[in-house]
Design a protein around this motif. Structure first.
Motif, short mmCIF file in Angstrom:
data_model
loop_
_atom_site.label_atom_id
_atom_site.label_comp_id
_atom_site.label_asym_id
_atom_site.label_seq_id
_atom_site.Cartn_x
_atom_site.Cartn_y
_atom_site.Cartn_z
N ASP A 82 -40.74 50.11 -18.20
CA ASP A 82 -40.86 48.68 -18.44
C ASP A 82 -40.04 47.88 -17.43
O ASP A 82 -40.46 46.82 -16.96
N GLY A 86 -41.92 45.31 -14.94
CA GLY A 86 -41.55 43.89 -14.96
C GLY A 86 -41.03 43.41 -13.61
O GLY A 86 -41.35 42.30 -13.17
N HIS A 90 -42.26 40.44 -11.30
CA HIS A 90 -41.34 39.36 -10.94
C HIS A 90 -41.21 39.23 -9.42
O HIS A 90 -40.99 38.13 -8.89
N TYR A 99 -41.71 35.51 -16.23
CA TYR A 99 -42.78 36.20 -16.94
C TYR A 99 -42.25 36.71 -18.28
O TYR A 99 -41.04 36.80 -18.51
N THR A 100 -43.17 37.06 -19.13
CA THR A 100 -42.83 37.80 -20.34
C THR A 100 -43.91 38.86 -20.53
O THR A 100 -45.07 38.65 -20.17
N THR A 101 -43.51 39.97 -21.07
CA THR A 101 -44.45 41.08 -21.28
C THR A 101 -45.39 40.76 -22.43
O THR A 101 -44.94 40.37 -23.51
N THR A 151 -48.65 47.49 -17.49
CA THR A 151 -48.25 46.30 -18.23
C THR A 151 -49.16 45.14 -17.89
O THR A 151 -49.76 45.09 -16.82
N CYS A 153 -48.49 40.94 -18.04
CA CYS A 153 -47.43 39.95 -18.24
C CYS A 153 -48.00 38.53 -18.18
O CYS A 153 -48.95 38.28 -17.42
#
Length: 158
Positions: A82, A86, A90, A99-101, A151, A153
Motif C-alpha cells: 500500500d 500510494g 502521489h 489522494y486517498t485510497t 490500487t 486512488c
C-alpha cells in the motif's frame, strides 16, 4: 538495510504538502530534509528511489508483525504494498494535490520472514484528473514475488 531513525518519523507539515509536488516531496524525505511517515517505523520500510510514476521501497518484517503461528502477518506485506502503491500515485501529482485510497487488492504468494530484506516497487498504471491506478510487487533477495497488489486512488486537493 536502512536503519530507521525514529526521530525522523513524523507527519509531514501540511504547508509542505501544499507547496511541493509528489516527486519533490519524496526526494526531500529520501534526503532527510522532511520526516518520513510514521508507518515507516511500524512496518520497517524505507524509500530508496522516486521518479514520476515509480516508487522503490526497501523493507524487512519486524518481529512485532509475527502472528500466533510464528509467521509474518499478511498485514505487513499489505502495508508495504500500500505504501509503494500510494507513493507511485502521489509521485504523479502536482503541488497542492493529494489522494486517498479507494480500493486495494493484494495477493500473497510466499511467506515473508522476519529480518529478511525485500524490495517493493510501485508503478503507475493510469493517472487521470479524478482517479489513478497503480501496481506493486514485493520481491525477495532471490528476485521471487512474495506479494503483489493494485490500487485505485481518488485524487483530491489539500
Amino acid at each position: 538495510m536502512h536503519t530507521i531513525d525514529t526521530n525522523l518519523l513524523a507527519p509531514i507539515p501540511i504547508d509542505q504538502l501544499r507547496t511541493l509536488s509528489g516527486v519533490e516531496l519524496f526526494k526531500r524525505v529520501i534526503a532527510g530534509d522532511l520526516p518520513a511517515p510514521q508507518v515507516c517505523g511500524v512496518a520497517n520500510e524505507w524509500m530508496l528511489e522516486i521518479e514520476e510514476g515509480r516508487a522503490l521501497w526497501e523493507a524487512s518484517p519486524p518481529a512485532n508483525f509475527v502472528n500466533p503461528m510464528g509467521g509474518v502477518h499478511g498485514g505487513w506485506a499489505m502495508t508495504v504494498l500500500d505504501t509503494a502503491l500510494g507513493c507511485a500515485v502521489h509521485s504523479m501529482l502536482p503541488a497542492g494535490i493529494g489522494y486517498t485510497t479507494m480500493e486495494v487488492k493484494t495477493n500473497l504468494t510466499r511467506a515473508p520472514k522476519v529480518g529478511e530484506r525485500y524490495l517493493c516497487e510501485g508503478k503507475i498504471l493510469t493517472a487521470g484528473r479524478r482517479t489513478a491506478t497503480a501496481e506493486a510487487k514485493l520481491i525477495d533477495a532471490q528476485n521471487r514475488v512474495v506479494a503483489f497488489g493494485t490500487t485505485t486512488c481518488l485524487i483530491l486537493e489539500f
